[in-house]
Scaffold this motif. Sequence first.
Motif, PDB file in Angstrom:
ATOM      1  N   HIS A  58       2.113  -5.029  -2.080  1.00 16.55           N
ATOM      2  CA  HIS A  58       1.803  -4.549  -0.660  1.00 16.55           C
ATOM      3  C   HIS A  58       1.331  -3.225  -0.277  1.00 16.55           C
ATOM      4  O   HIS A  58       0.508  -2.988   0.251  1.00 16.55           O
ATOM      5  CB  HIS A  58       2.849  -5.101   0.322  1.00 16.55           C
ATOM      6  CG  HIS A  58       2.602  -4.917   1.634  1.00 16.55           C
ATOM      7  ND1 HIS A  58       1.619  -5.317   2.485  1.00 16.55           N
ATOM      8  CD2 HIS A  58       3.142  -3.924   2.749  1.00 16.55           C
ATOM      9  CE1 HIS A  58       1.585  -4.951   3.456  1.00 16.55           C
ATOM     10  NE2 HIS A  58       2.493  -4.018   3.798  1.00 16.55           N
ATOM     11  N   THR A  59       2.134  -2.341  -0.800  1.00 17.54           N
ATOM     12  CA  THR A  59       1.905  -0.751  -0.939  1.00 17.54           C
ATOM     13  C   THR A  59       0.465  -0.623  -1.477  1.00 17.54           C
ATOM     14  O   THR A  59      -0.586   0.141  -0.949  1.00 17.54           O
ATOM     15  CB  THR A  59       2.673   0.108  -1.601  1.00 17.54           C
ATOM     16  OG1 THR A  59       4.123  -0.099  -1.044  1.00 17.54           O
ATOM     17  CG2 THR A  59       2.497   1.481  -1.356  1.00 17.54           C
ATOM     18  N   ARG A  61      -2.092  -2.652  -2.222  1.00 20.22           N
ATOM     19  CA  ARG A  61      -3.235  -3.359  -1.662  1.00 20.22           C
ATOM     20  C   ARG A  61      -3.460  -2.674  -0.339  1.00 20.22           C
ATOM     21  O   ARG A  61      -4.796  -2.501  -0.028  1.00 20.22           O
ATOM     22  CB  ARG A  61      -2.845  -5.047  -1.222  1.00 20.22           C
ATOM     23  CG  ARG A  61      -2.559  -5.606  -2.626  1.00 20.22           C
ATOM     24  CD  ARG A  61      -2.006  -7.187  -2.367  1.00 20.22           C
ATOM     25  NE  ARG A  61      -1.918  -7.898  -3.575  1.00 20.22           N
ATOM     26  CZ  ARG A  61      -1.249  -9.060  -3.713  1.00 20.22           C
ATOM     27  NH1 ARG A  61      -0.358  -9.193  -2.785  1.00 20.22           N
ATOM     28  NH2 ARG A  61      -1.197  -9.559  -4.886  1.00 20.22           N
ATOM     29  N   SER A  62      -2.470  -2.252   0.262  1.00 20.41           N
ATOM     30  CA  SER A  62      -2.700  -1.545   1.894  1.00 20.41           C
ATOM     31  C   SER A  62      -3.333  -0.169   1.696  1.00 20.41           C
ATOM     32  O   SER A  62      -4.345   0.087   2.143  1.00 20.41           O
ATOM     33  CB  SER A  62      -1.315  -1.308   2.679  1.00 20.41           C
ATOM     34  OG  SER A  62      -0.774  -2.571   2.751  1.00 20.41           O
ATOM     35  N   ALA A  66      -7.768   0.672   2.193  1.00 20.32           N
ATOM     36  CA  ALA A  66      -7.853   1.640   3.339  1.00 20.32           C
ATOM     37  C   ALA A  66      -8.902   2.902   2.812  1.00 20.32           C
ATOM     38  O   ALA A  66      -9.139   3.589   3.570  1.00 20.32           O
ATOM     39  CB  ALA A  66      -6.679   2.263   3.671  1.00 20.32           C
ATOM     40  N   THR A 306       5.850 -11.355   2.675  1.00 16.69           N
ATOM     41  CA  THR A 306       5.484 -10.267   1.679  1.00 16.69           C
ATOM     42  C   THR A 306       6.616  -9.805   0.800  1.00 16.69           C
ATOM     43  O   THR A 306       6.149  -9.475  -0.470  1.00 16.69           O
ATOM     44  CB  THR A 306       5.367  -9.011   2.600  1.00 16.69           C
ATOM     45  OG1 THR A 306       4.163  -9.218   3.659  1.00 16.69           O
ATOM     46  CG2 THR A 306       4.696  -7.690   1.748  1.00 16.69           C
ATOM     47  N   ARG A 405       4.412  -3.969   7.522  1.00 16.78           N
ATOM     48  CA  ARG A 405       2.955  -4.000   7.617  1.00 16.78           C
ATOM     49  C   ARG A 405       2.398  -2.695   8.249  1.00 16.78           C
ATOM     50  O   ARG A 405       3.143  -1.832   8.545  1.00 16.78           O
ATOM     51  CB  ARG A 405       2.599  -4.913   8.965  1.00 16.78           C
ATOM     52  CG  ARG A 405       2.962  -6.376   8.760  1.00 16.78           C
ATOM     53  CD  ARG A 405       2.565  -7.188   9.922  1.00 16.78           C
ATOM     54  NE  ARG A 405       3.613  -6.735  11.080  1.00 16.78           N
ATOM     55  CZ  ARG A 405       4.819  -7.435  11.510  1.00 16.78           C
ATOM     56  NH1 ARG A 405       5.061  -8.375  10.918  1.00 16.78           N
ATOM     57  NH2 ARG A 405       5.568  -6.793  12.683  1.00 16.78           N
ATOM     58  N   TRP A 406       1.047  -2.557   7.904  1.00 16.33           N
ATOM     59  CA  TRP A 406       0.486  -1.207   7.977  1.00 16.33           C
ATOM     60  C   TRP A 406       0.567  -0.566   9.577  1.00 16.33           C
ATOM     61  O   TRP A 406       0.943   0.616   9.811  1.00 16.33           O
ATOM     62  CB  TRP A 406      -1.134  -1.351   8.015  1.00 16.33           C
ATOM     63  CG  TRP A 406      -1.943  -0.244   8.099  1.00 16.33           C
ATOM     64  CD1 TRP A 406      -2.499   0.522   9.376  1.00 16.33           C
ATOM     65  CD2 TRP A 406      -2.487   0.977   7.118  1.00 16.33           C
ATOM     66  NE1 TRP A 406      -3.003   1.553   9.173  1.00 16.33           N
ATOM     67  CE2 TRP A 406      -3.135   1.879   7.760  1.00 16.33           C
ATOM     68  CE3 TRP A 406      -1.971   1.096   5.684  1.00 16.33           C
ATOM     69  CZ2 TRP A 406      -3.552   2.758   7.136  1.00 16.33           C
ATOM     70  CZ3 TRP A 406      -2.736   1.908   4.975  1.00 16.33           C
ATOM     71  CH2 TRP A 406      -3.603   2.891   5.837  1.00 16.33           C
ATOM     72  N   LEU A 412       2.840   4.034   4.801  1.00 17.62           N
ATOM     73  CA  LEU A 412       1.430   3.721   4.602  1.00 17.62           C
ATOM     74  C   LEU A 412       0.532   4.660   5.333  1.00 17.62           C
ATOM     75  O   LEU A 412      -0.439   5.139   4.803  1.00 17.62           O
ATOM     76  CB  LEU A 412       1.287   2.317   4.834  1.00 17.62           C
ATOM     77  CG  LEU A 412       1.778   1.246   3.992  1.00 17.62           C
ATOM     78  CD1 LEU A 412       1.376   0.061   4.237  1.00 17.62           C
ATOM     79  CD2 LEU A 412       1.668   1.613   2.585  1.00 17.62           C
ATOM     80  N   GLN A 413       0.656   4.860   6.556  1.00 17.13           N
ATOM     81  CA  GLN A 413      -0.417   5.532   7.388  1.00 17.13           C
ATOM     82  C   GLN A 413      -0.574   7.102   6.856  1.00 17.13           C
ATOM     83  O   GLN A 413      -1.649   7.523   6.612  1.00 17.13           O
ATOM     84  CB  GLN A 413      -0.075   5.390   8.904  1.00 17.13           C
ATOM     85  CG  GLN A 413      -0.156   3.951   9.453  1.00 17.13           C
ATOM     86  CD  GLN A 413       0.714   4.005  10.616  1.00 17.13           C
ATOM     87  OE1 GLN A 413       0.867   5.200  11.258  1.00 17.13           O
ATOM     88  NE2 GLN A 413       0.888   2.908  11.430  1.00 17.13           N
ATOM     89  N   SER A 416      -1.787   7.473   3.277  1.00 23.85           N
ATOM     90  CA  SER A 416      -3.161   7.262   3.180  1.00 23.85           C
ATOM     91  C   SER A 416      -3.783   8.549   3.653  1.00 23.85           C
ATOM     92  O   SER A 416      -4.857   9.035   3.042  1.00 23.85           O
ATOM     93  CB  SER A 416      -3.676   6.100   4.129  1.00 23.85           C
ATOM     94  OG  SER A 416      -4.991   5.893   3.950  1.00 23.85           O
TER      95      SER A 416
END
Length: 427
Positions: A58-59, A61-62, A66, A306, A405-406, A412-413, A416
């Motif tokens: 998941h990490t 792909r996210s 992005a 997930t 989730r993002w 994640l935010q 990125s």
Amino acid sequence: MTQDQQDWIESYELVQGVQAAGPAHAQQVGVLKIGRTNARRVLVLLGGREGGAGVFKHTARSLAGASDDLQVWAVDRREQNLADLSAFADAPEQATEYYLGGHYQVQEPTESLYAAQWGLEVLVEDLRRVVMAASDGGRREVVLGGVSVGASIALLYAAWDFDGTPGYRDLAGLAVVDGGVHNAYSGAGMEFDLPIEAAKGWLAAIEGGAVFEDFTSTTIGLGDRPESAAVFFQLAAQHALADPDGPAVLADRLPEAVRTDRKLTNAGLLGWLVDATHAHPSYSVNAGRLADSGAWIDGGPVQLATVADAFAGPRPGAWVWYTLNRVMLDLVAAIDFAENDLTEMLGLRLPHGKDIDVPLYTFQSGLTNGTTGQAAATVTAGSRIPQLSLHSDPALTHQDIVYARWEDNRFLQTLSQFLGDLPRRAN
């Protein structure tokens, strides 16, 4: 196939590792690769004590989704070659009989004494070959990161001496998540003090046959073998994906320590195992709640599917079966992030911590109560790191970090953003 699909890779490949003791098939590491085929930057990630490459599906792909210029590589340490994952490619019912019926290939310590030599040196030498492959002869920049124990390994790689070349020179940045060196784990109640005589005793026990540890299995009550927890979680994930609303196939086969009298669905059972309201803090997620019917109701930052997708496999899976005692010894010995009598005895080459000169990203959940960030600040102050980018979200659990989730995931935010802002390193 669309142009965008043509530009995307999601594969699991093997990278040749360093030649060490053991059979030929164990001299390689698995790498889950996700992202843009023509990316000029690769984020290489390592999991925690029992964290396999599947943790980061998941990490990866996210983060790659992005960015137009990123691949994420998640690494399976070489000890995962010792796991018999063969039947996870079959239907869940067949896999259940194979593993819980005792038909799988067990890795006994007496047959694996060569793995007593697979310590931090072998691990970072394997990892360097992954980093070099990711670099593609300098065409791509590499950021090295990890979660929990993986965070410690990333920092130690940067400080390692590879025949005169400091590890950090391979890298454009570091990403340390919920772990590290110095006092990074003390806020979670984990203090490390290893006198040299105790280290000698630990080393003797390893060389005498205590090659693998069973910490995860015994801590959460899923058995007394190193692979017990991994087997149950992977089977639970397969059933949850294949038939989420069906009666829980594994309910009556769980050990008493984790069994419940409640009627559960397959999804409900997986949710029960990872539910943050009662699971061990290191392994829990905020993914919802059990309904009165025993079904799982999604809620919170993580979707249970997930987690199931990460664990189900067949390869990569989310958990390493056979965590190496020698790696854990070396990590504890290197916690001060400097060379001393203990690291010298164990052959750990860590002269370059003070010279690290690449930006450092750090994230901490509620697990360590701020000591991850404090430790990262100590590393930064004692080195030439030009920038420490520190972020926190105490509402996230240790596992929420990789599964949330993002829109609910500050990790994640912010990672990125860090990767996007990272300056290109001069050749």
